[in-house]
Write a protein that holds these residues in place. Structure first.
Motif, short mmCIF file in Angstrom:
data_model
loop_
_atom_site.label_atom_id
_atom_site.label_comp_id
_atom_site.label_asym_id
_atom_site.label_seq_id
_atom_site.Cartn_x
_atom_site.Cartn_y
_atom_site.Cartn_z
N GLN A 1 -7.78 -2.91 -3.97
CA GLN A 1 -8.22 -4.00 -4.83
C GLN A 1 -7.02 -4.79 -5.38
O GLN A 1 -7.03 -6.01 -5.38
CB GLN A 1 -9.07 -3.46 -5.99
CG GLN A 1 -9.61 -4.56 -6.91
CD GLN A 1 -10.54 -5.51 -6.18
OE1 GLN A 1 -11.51 -5.08 -5.56
NE2 GLN A 1 -10.28 -6.80 -6.23
N GLU A 2 -5.99 -4.06 -5.84
CA GLU A 2 -4.79 -4.73 -6.36
C GLU A 2 -4.11 -5.55 -5.27
O GLU A 2 -3.67 -6.68 -5.52
CB GLU A 2 -3.81 -3.69 -6.92
CG GLU A 2 -4.26 -3.05 -8.21
CD GLU A 2 -3.36 -1.92 -8.67
OE1 GLU A 2 -3.07 -1.86 -9.87
OE2 GLU A 2 -2.95 -1.09 -7.82
N LYS B 1 0.82 -1.21 0.00
CA LYS B 1 0.00 0.00 0.00
C LYS B 1 0.86 1.26 0.00
O LYS B 1 0.68 2.15 -0.83
CB LYS B 1 -0.93 -0.01 1.22
CG LYS B 1 -1.72 1.28 1.43
CD LYS B 1 -2.81 1.41 0.41
CE LYS B 1 -3.64 2.66 0.68
NZ LYS B 1 -4.15 3.23 -0.53
N LYS C 1 -8.16 -3.88 3.94
CA LYS C 1 -8.38 -2.66 4.73
C LYS C 1 -8.04 -2.91 6.20
O LYS C 1 -7.38 -2.09 6.85
CB LYS C 1 -9.84 -2.21 4.63
CG LYS C 1 -10.20 -1.57 3.33
CD LYS C 1 -11.67 -1.15 3.36
CE LYS C 1 -12.13 -0.60 2.04
NZ LYS C 1 -13.56 -0.24 2.06
N SER D 1 -3.49 -0.04 -5.11
CA SER D 1 -4.84 0.13 -4.60
C SER D 1 -5.20 -1.06 -3.71
O SER D 1 -4.57 -2.12 -3.77
CB SER D 1 -5.84 0.22 -5.75
OG SER D 1 -5.99 -1.04 -6.37
N ASP E 1 2.41 1.83 -3.52
CA ASP E 1 1.27 2.67 -3.89
C ASP E 1 0.22 1.91 -4.71
O ASP E 1 -0.32 2.43 -5.68
CB ASP E 1 1.77 3.91 -4.65
CG ASP E 1 0.75 5.04 -4.61
OD1 ASP E 1 0.00 5.11 -3.63
OD2 ASP E 1 0.72 5.83 -5.57
#
Length: 190
Positions: free
Chosen positions: A158-159, A150, A172, A156, A154
């Motif tokens: 979803q990725e 993350k 999350k 997302s 960088d």
């Protein structure tokens, strides 16, 4: 040409035996996979090993690559899984380069250039970066992989979920818990 389409085209060509297409994929991703490996494992040699092993697996499994998904997600999943496997095999708290980093200050963080060449500011910056680096090393593997992907790559949520093979809600949670772990570690040191 879009990056994803270009990657898929290169993978298709490499699958059909085009060595220059595979070399291009290596050129596009070797530094990214190295950075991932170094951030997760904290050791240059192990990061280099992860890069080599990742590309060996990519090459031998090109026929399994599904062009419907991003190539970057596929290769990051392979690299991340290799890093996690290495972390599981390591003894807790043991690092091959720990003495070198602590004794000589030759880790990557201490080599970062500063806008202000003042020695006090450099010392403060190096100490802070060293604290962050050590706190990241102490993260449990599942949080470390989410935090590194993350904030250092960088990607997302979803990725990251696609790479780790977990739902976005789990990503999350792991990112949040990893951040909280880092915050508590940093507060305890300050």
């Amino acid at each position: 040409m879009e990056v994803n389409a270009m990657d898929a085209r290169l993978a298709r060509l490499a699958r059909n035996g085009d060595q220059s297409a595979f070399a291009e994929l290596v050129g596009l991703y070797k530094d990214k996979i190295y950075n991932l490996g170094y951030r997760m494992l904290g050791n240059r040699q192990e990061a280099e090993d992860v890069v080599q092993e990742t590309f060996l697996r990519v090459y031998s499994n090109l026929e399994r690559y599904d062009e419907a998904q991003k190539f970057s997600t596929w290769i990051f999943r392979i690299g991340t899984n290799l890093c996690i496997d290495r972390l599981r095999k390591k003894k807790p708290g043991y690092s091959l380069d720990a003495e070198l980093n602590e004794g000589e200050g030759t880790d990557m963080y201490s080599m970062l250039p500063s806008n202000d060449p003042g020695p006090e500011k450099m010392l403060l910056l190096t100490e802070t970066q060293d604290m962050i680096h050590k706190a990241i090393e102490e993260l449990p593997a599942k949080y470390k992989s989410a935090v590194v992907l993350k904030y250092l790559h960088d990607l997302s949520l979803q990725e990251i979920g696609d790479i780790l093979g977990v739902p976005v809600t789990t990503v999350k949670t792991r990112v949040h818990r990893g951040r909280e772990f880092l915050r508590k570690k940093m507060e305890a040191k300050l």
